[in-house]
Scaffold this motif. Structure first.
Motif, PDB file in Angstrom:
ATOM      1  N   PHE A 217       0.561  -1.346   0.056  1.00 58.47           N
ATOM      2  CA  PHE A 217       0.061  -0.289   0.116  1.00 58.47           C
ATOM      3  C   PHE A 217       0.469   1.258   0.170  1.00 58.47           C
ATOM      4  O   PHE A 217       0.094   2.205   0.254  1.00 58.47           O
ATOM      5  CB  PHE A 217      -0.436   0.117   1.330  1.00 58.47           C
ATOM      6  CG  PHE A 217      -2.153  -0.926   1.316  1.00 58.47           C
ATOM      7  CD1 PHE A 217      -2.864  -1.021   1.201  1.00 58.47           C
ATOM      8  CD2 PHE A 217      -1.286  -2.108   1.985  1.00 58.47           C
ATOM      9  CE1 PHE A 217      -4.103  -1.803   0.563  1.00 58.47           C
ATOM     10  CE2 PHE A 217      -2.723  -3.136   2.217  1.00 58.47           C
ATOM     11  CZ  PHE A 217      -3.848  -2.846   1.313  1.00 58.47           C
TER      12      PHE A 217
ATOM     13  N   LYS B  50      -0.205   5.068  -3.590  1.00 60.15           N
ATOM     14  CA  LYS B  50      -1.209   5.153  -4.640  1.00 60.15           C
ATOM     15  C   LYS B  50      -2.004   4.529  -5.378  1.00 60.15           C
ATOM     16  O   LYS B  50      -3.057   4.904  -5.388  1.00 60.15           O
ATOM     17  CB  LYS B  50      -1.423   6.653  -3.991  1.00 60.15           C
ATOM     18  CG  LYS B  50      -1.134   7.248  -3.136  1.00 60.15           C
ATOM     19  CD  LYS B  50      -1.927   8.955  -3.146  1.00 60.15           C
ATOM     20  CE  LYS B  50      -1.271  10.237  -1.428  1.00 60.15           C
ATOM     21  NZ  LYS B  50      -1.401  10.930  -1.877  1.00 60.15           N
TER      22      LYS B  50
ATOM     23  N   THR C  28      -1.060   1.847  -6.561  1.00 58.22           N
ATOM     24  CA  THR C  28      -1.271   0.343  -6.630  1.00 58.22           C
ATOM     25  C   THR C  28      -2.460  -0.561  -7.059  1.00 58.22           C
ATOM     26  O   THR C  28      -3.502  -0.479  -7.705  1.00 58.22           O
ATOM     27  CB  THR C  28      -1.331  -0.447  -5.501  1.00 58.22           C
ATOM     28  OG1 THR C  28       0.179  -0.103  -4.698  1.00 58.22           O
ATOM     29  CG2 THR C  28      -0.944  -2.225  -5.200  1.00 58.22           C
TER      30      THR C  28
ATOM     31  N   LYS D  45      -3.152  -4.791  -4.307  1.00 53.94           N
ATOM     32  CA  LYS D  45      -3.769  -4.439  -3.133  1.00 53.94           C
ATOM     33  C   LYS D  45      -4.392  -5.545  -2.336  1.00 53.94           C
ATOM     34  O   LYS D  45      -4.732  -5.507  -1.488  1.00 53.94           O
ATOM     35  CB  LYS D  45      -4.979  -3.382  -3.284  1.00 53.94           C
ATOM     36  CG  LYS D  45      -3.988  -1.218  -3.816  1.00 53.94           C
ATOM     37  CD  LYS D  45      -5.523  -0.779  -3.974  1.00 53.94           C
ATOM     38  CE  LYS D  45      -4.911   0.204  -3.717  1.00 53.94           C
ATOM     39  NZ  LYS D  45      -6.273   1.754  -4.248  1.00 53.94           N
TER      40      LYS D  45
ATOM     41  N   TYR E  61      -4.152  -6.969   1.625  1.00 50.50           N
ATOM     42  CA  TYR E  61      -4.744  -7.131   2.447  1.00 50.50           C
ATOM     43  C   TYR E  61      -4.946  -8.971   3.321  1.00 50.50           C
ATOM     44  O   TYR E  61      -5.100  -9.289   4.224  1.00 50.50           O
ATOM     45  CB  TYR E  61      -6.571  -7.259   1.987  1.00 50.50           C
ATOM     46  CG  TYR E  61      -6.908  -5.950   1.756  1.00 50.50           C
ATOM     47  CD1 TYR E  61      -6.422  -5.078   2.622  1.00 50.50           C
ATOM     48  CD2 TYR E  61      -7.264  -4.905   0.319  1.00 50.50           C
ATOM     49  CE1 TYR E  61      -6.925  -3.363   2.510  1.00 50.50           C
ATOM     50  CE2 TYR E  61      -7.480  -4.228   0.577  1.00 50.50           C
ATOM     51  CZ  TYR E  61      -7.339  -3.167   1.410  1.00 50.50           C
ATOM     52  OH  TYR E  61      -8.091  -1.860   1.503  1.00 50.50           O
TER      53      TYR E  61
END
Length: 345
Positions: free
Chosen positions: A26, A29, A31, A36, A40
């Motif tokens: 992350f 910006k 990505t 992303k 997670y």
């Protein structure tokens, strides 16, 4: 005990690995969606690692209700990892609804054991997890084959977009799964440490290749049968594009680019190559590039290096050039050049 301390060290390193790599996804910006999602997943695995600290802080929890409940929560790591692979092979597939469906049976087992802590629930869940993992690996083998087939039918350069590396990750996943099952039935600090080591190794390998992976938009597979296409116009247009215009000098040439150049639908052109010429776009275009490279090698006045020959022939990378060369000639570039030199003498 030494093995216990070693495990704590390995576990701590694994936890930091997931935290650092997770947040690293992350840092930019811009990505991509895939990265992303990977971030997670890594942070979720970090949470699962941190959660186990409860077993070390409160040793009396081990081997009872709370310990088994935490193990069941650990099993949710499997569908979480599957999200990343599915999204990689099917861009845009992962949604909250689909994620919930994949997680549901695992969450259900946690709730079931929390309400009724019977051993058979644990054993049944383990059997389900093993079956789930085997089923997913079978799917992954099929999906990787389909994905790579689409690549060679649409791209002349598949370096950094192919997913052959997932097969190696699948093998490492099997090793992790075996170590994990053994660690549950035969409690051992050494086995637990081995599992954590294999886990980090698997993710490190996956992240190495995933970081290099370039996103591509694959065309939808048409379900409508298409008759073979041929004819003088198509043949002449292809001859003009490939032998006169030499469009294959573009290292990023795609099937859509060639179809636009010859004035034909992309799907029909693909069908013509696959059916009438019995080849795929990748082999077809790289065949012209290889022929250009061979002509340079056989030119007595040429002193070009392998890199120069590859680049001037339209190859985007040396690895692709080597792979195509060895497949076609049955030997390496250096061996072939030595053969040419020996024939001259």
């Amino acid at each position: 005990m030494l093995d216990e301390r070693l495990f704590f060290f390995i576990h701590g390193m694994a936890t930091m690995f997931f935290i650092v790599t997770g947040f690293a996804h992350f840092r930019n910006k811009n990505t991509s969606r895939l990265k992303k999602l990977c971030g997670y997943v890594l942070l979720y695995w970090a949470f699962l690692e941190i959660k186990d600290l409860a077993l070390y802080i409160f040793p009396h929890l081990r081997g009872n209700y709370a310990s088994n409940l935490l193990i069941l929560v650990d099993m949710t790591a499997i569908p979480a990892g599957c999200f990343f692979v599915i999204e990689l092979l099917n861009a845009g597939w992962c949604t909250l609804r689909r994620a919930a469906l994949l997680l549901f049976p695992f969450v259900l087992s946690v709730v079931a054991y929390a309400v009724a802590p019977y051993d058979y629930i644990m054993h049944a869940t383990f059997i389900f997890v093993v079956g789930y993992s085997i089923g997913f690996m079978i799917y992954m083998v099929y999906a990787v084959r389909r994905y790579n087939q689409q690549l060679i039918n649409n791209f002349s350069n598949i370096e950094y977009i192919h997913v052959r590396w997932l097969k190696g990750v699948a093998v490492m996943l099997v090793a992790c799964l075996i170590a994990w099952v053994i660690s549950y039935y035969f409690s051992s600090w050494m086995i637990d440490g081995l599992y954590q080591t294999l886990l980090v190794g698997m993710w490190a390998t996956a992240l190495y290749f995933a970081e290099r992976q370039q996103p591509v938009q694959l065309p939808a597979i048409s379900s409508t049968p298409i008759s073979p296409v041929s004819g003088p116009d198509l043949t002449e247009n292809l001859h003009q594009a490939l032998n006169i215009d030499k469009v294959w000098l573009n290292p990023h040439l795609t099937l859509s680019d060639l179809a636009k150049h010859v004035g034909i639908n992309r799907t029909y052109l693909s069908n013509y190559l696959n059916t009438s010429l019995q080849t795929n776009f990748y082999d077809y275009i790289n065949g012209f590039r290889l022929q250009a490279a061979l002509e340079q090698m056989h030119d007595p006045a040429s002193t070009a290096t392998m890199v120069e020959i590859a680049e001037s022939s339209g190859f985007n990378s040396l690895s692709t050039f080597r792979r195509v060369f060895v497949r076609a000639k049955g030997c390496t570039f250096v061996e072939y050049r030595q053969r040419i030199e020996s024939e001259k003498t």
